[in-house]
Design an enzyme around this catalytic site. Sequence first.
Site, PDB file in Angstrom:
ATOM      1  N   ASP A  26      -0.619 -35.710  13.065  1.00  0.00           N
ATOM      2  CA  ASP A  26      -0.560 -36.331  14.385  1.00  0.00           C
ATOM      3  C   ASP A  26      -1.803 -37.183  14.614  1.00  0.00           C
ATOM      4  O   ASP A  26      -2.786 -37.110  13.870  1.00  0.00           O
ATOM      5  CB  ASP A  26      -0.450 -35.256  15.465  1.00  0.00           C
ATOM      6  CG  ASP A  26       0.019 -35.809  16.814  1.00  0.00           C
ATOM      7  OD1 ASP A  26       0.356 -36.995  16.903  1.00  0.00           O
ATOM      8  OD2 ASP A  26       0.038 -35.023  17.785  1.00  0.00           O
ATOM      9  N   LYS A  27      -1.743 -37.967  15.685  1.00  0.00           N
ATOM     10  CA  LYS A  27      -2.828 -38.831  16.131  1.00  0.00           C
ATOM     11  C   LYS A  27      -3.099 -38.561  17.602  1.00  0.00           C
ATOM     12  O   LYS A  27      -2.181 -38.264  18.362  1.00  0.00           O
ATOM     13  CB  LYS A  27      -2.412 -40.291  15.938  1.00  0.00           C
ATOM     14  CG  LYS A  27      -3.398 -41.353  16.419  1.00  0.00           C
ATOM     15  CD  LYS A  27      -3.339 -41.773  17.851  1.00  0.00           C
ATOM     16  CE  LYS A  27      -2.124 -42.379  18.406  1.00  0.00           C
ATOM     17  NZ  LYS A  27      -2.293 -42.750  19.857  1.00  0.00           N
ATOM     18  N   HIS A  28      -4.373 -38.651  17.997  1.00  0.00           N
ATOM     19  CA  HIS A  28      -4.702 -38.567  19.419  1.00  0.00           C
ATOM     20  C   HIS A  28      -5.642 -39.708  19.771  1.00  0.00           C
ATOM     21  O   HIS A  28      -6.607 -39.986  19.056  1.00  0.00           O
ATOM     22  CB  HIS A  28      -5.387 -37.242  19.760  1.00  0.00           C
ATOM     23  CG  HIS A  28      -5.812 -37.164  21.197  1.00  0.00           C
ATOM     24  ND1 HIS A  28      -4.924 -36.901  22.214  1.00  0.00           N
ATOM     25  CD2 HIS A  28      -7.022 -37.364  21.787  1.00  0.00           C
ATOM     26  CE1 HIS A  28      -5.579 -36.920  23.370  1.00  0.00           C
ATOM     27  NE2 HIS A  28      -6.845 -37.203  23.144  1.00  0.00           N
ATOM     28  N   SER A  29      -5.356 -40.366  20.898  1.00  0.00           N
ATOM     29  CA  SER A  29      -6.232 -41.422  21.408  1.00  0.00           C
ATOM     30  C   SER A  29      -6.960 -40.912  22.642  1.00  0.00           C
ATOM     31  O   SER A  29      -6.395 -40.183  23.459  1.00  0.00           O
ATOM     32  CB  SER A  29      -5.413 -42.658  21.775  1.00  0.00           C
ATOM     33  OG  SER A  29      -6.203 -43.574  22.520  1.00  0.00           O
ATOM     34  N   THR A  65       1.566 -42.180  27.476  1.00  0.00           N
ATOM     35  CA  THR A  65       2.646 -42.367  26.515  1.00  0.00           C
ATOM     36  C   THR A  65       3.980 -41.871  27.063  1.00  0.00           C
ATOM     37  O   THR A  65       5.024 -42.501  26.857  1.00  0.00           O
ATOM     38  CB  THR A  65       2.307 -41.639  25.201  1.00  0.00           C
ATOM     39  OG1 THR A  65       1.105 -42.204  24.665  1.00  0.00           O
ATOM     40  CG2 THR A  65       3.413 -41.792  24.176  1.00  0.00           C
ATOM     41  N   ARG A 112     -11.597 -27.934  36.638  1.00  0.00           N
ATOM     42  CA  ARG A 112     -12.643 -28.905  36.286  1.00  0.00           C
ATOM     43  C   ARG A 112     -12.539 -30.145  37.164  1.00  0.00           C
ATOM     44  O   ARG A 112     -13.560 -30.733  37.551  1.00  0.00           O
ATOM     45  CB  ARG A 112     -12.522 -29.308  34.817  1.00  0.00           C
ATOM     46  CG  ARG A 112     -12.951 -28.220  33.832  1.00  0.00           C
ATOM     47  CD  ARG A 112     -12.509 -28.583  32.420  1.00  0.00           C
ATOM     48  NE  ARG A 112     -13.012 -29.874  32.015  1.00  0.00           N
ATOM     49  CZ  ARG A 112     -12.379 -30.685  31.162  1.00  0.00           C
ATOM     50  NH1 ARG A 112     -11.217 -30.341  30.644  1.00  0.00           N
ATOM     51  NH2 ARG A 112     -12.898 -31.841  30.839  1.00  0.00           N
ATOM     52  N   SER A 145     -10.208 -28.956  25.538  1.00  0.00           N
ATOM     53  CA  SER A 145      -8.975 -29.328  26.230  1.00  0.00           C
ATOM     54  C   SER A 145      -8.060 -30.150  25.325  1.00  0.00           C
ATOM     55  O   SER A 145      -6.871 -29.856  25.178  1.00  0.00           O
ATOM     56  CB  SER A 145      -9.316 -30.115  27.498  1.00  0.00           C
ATOM     57  OG  SER A 145      -8.146 -30.525  28.167  1.00  0.00           O
ATOM     58  N   LYS A 195      -4.425 -28.213  22.882  1.00  0.00           N
ATOM     59  CA  LYS A 195      -3.020 -28.661  22.955  1.00  0.00           C
ATOM     60  C   LYS A 195      -2.554 -29.222  21.623  1.00  0.00           C
ATOM     61  O   LYS A 195      -1.424 -28.965  21.191  1.00  0.00           O
ATOM     62  CB  LYS A 195      -2.864 -29.699  24.064  1.00  0.00           C
ATOM     63  CG  LYS A 195      -3.127 -29.163  25.461  1.00  0.00           C
ATOM     64  CD  LYS A 195      -2.768 -30.157  26.532  1.00  0.00           C
ATOM     65  CE  LYS A 195      -3.720 -31.331  26.589  1.00  0.00           C
ATOM     66  NZ  LYS A 195      -5.038 -30.986  27.158  1.00  0.00           N
ATOM     67  N   LYS A 196      -3.392 -30.019  20.973  1.00  0.00           N
ATOM     68  CA  LYS A 196      -2.981 -30.605  19.695  1.00  0.00           C
ATOM     69  C   LYS A 196      -2.789 -29.532  18.624  1.00  0.00           C
ATOM     70  O   LYS A 196      -1.812 -29.547  17.866  1.00  0.00           O
ATOM     71  CB  LYS A 196      -4.024 -31.632  19.237  1.00  0.00           C
ATOM     72  CG  LYS A 196      -3.935 -32.963  19.966  1.00  0.00           C
ATOM     73  CD  LYS A 196      -2.642 -33.682  19.655  1.00  0.00           C
ATOM     74  CE  LYS A 196      -2.497 -35.007  20.363  1.00  0.00           C
ATOM     75  NZ  LYS A 196      -1.211 -35.668  20.099  1.00  0.00           N
TER      76      LYS A 196
END
Length: 429
Positions: A79-82, A119, A167, A182, A186-187
């Site tokens: 996967d990818k996260h931005s 997204t 937060r 955080s 999740k990832k």
Amino acid sequence: MDARTVIAALRRGEPPSEEGLRWFAAGLADGSVTSAQAGAFAMGVCLRGLSEEARAVLTLAMRDSGHVLRWDLPGPVLDKHSTGGVGDCVSLVLAPMLAACGVYVPMISGRGLGHTGGTLDKLEAIPGYVTDPGEERLRVVMREAGCAIVSASEGIAPADRRLYAIRDVTATVESLDLITASILSKKLAAGLEGLVLDVKVGSGAFMKTMEEARALARSLVGTANAAGCHTSALISGMDEPLADALGNALEVRSSMEVLTGGAGGPLLELSVALGAELLAGAGIGGGEGKLRESVASGAAAERFGRMVAGLGGPSDFVERWSDMLPEAPVVIDVPAPEAGHVAAMDGEALGLAVVHLGGGREVESDPVDPAVGLSHVLRLGQAVEAGQPLARVHAAGAGAAEAAAQAVRAAIRIGEAPELGPLVRERIA
């Protein structure tokens, strides 16, 4: 073990124990930790910080506070996260490209945050697309399409859901330790074998300087690798929108233009760079060539079509996307006030212009208009004549269109051509 013990240790500057952090994350999830205790914990972490080891422990404890997906698939799960930018629709392009290369991509995504687009909001511009399909449907789509872009279920990292809300009202959002835990909780709950991080830097990003971006990238990469997920990061420039459009349906259009072979530019190039990084980490050679071929052959678009159909959208979306996406009733061009070059852009201001059009949320409960936004945004360094459009505004009404046009004129400066840096600024591994 109790909450006061963990909080007192943080107050004294002592490293919390693994047992204490795991207990606290479980207490966040099941409600045995009160909101006051959660706020004190967040402030303690914000002020005192965590060691790399403690940060990894907290991340895994938050991941394990809920359901963790397990996969039995004939290929790597990546996967990818931005970290968030404007005109950033890489997820829509990259997930099907990877799927066409034999990779499986369970992409748990989010909604718009501040000036950046979400997204899930983009995909919901596609008629019928369901972002919360349930685990059974998710598994079917993963097998049939190779990728699925969905929201986190209620059972994914519930400790993070609780702590994030606290937060937000205790001025502790900026903590690097809590940001890292955080994002990654999740990832990692998606059962990943590998992850690439796209850490944005520039006027359209949350991180405005390279120092800030490096610090976040190193924290994320170090923690994810310590947690057992092969991870690297690319720091990419966000001094202008990645695509030439901002707004949900408009960014889907930009993505489809890339996937169907009609467009290139920074959106395609960054997708290829991130995908090649992921494939190399999974031991798959020739990644760049494979990814480009997936677009040229139509295989990536076909995977996107399978995903859309599997998640409730039209079965012929790839063939008829230009007729299916919503369009705004008012469309106006924003003329350049003078001749010159596009010298600078305030990416955050452009993103906020889209939010004010209704394309994002000023508060969590705001509805989102999928049709509004900006398109045909000129790129940095581009020559422009007086009166030539700087961008095109898509709005629900004339008043909103004119307000957005004023924001665009203020956000784009005409002058001498700037020196442009590379799209990918640095790699962190």
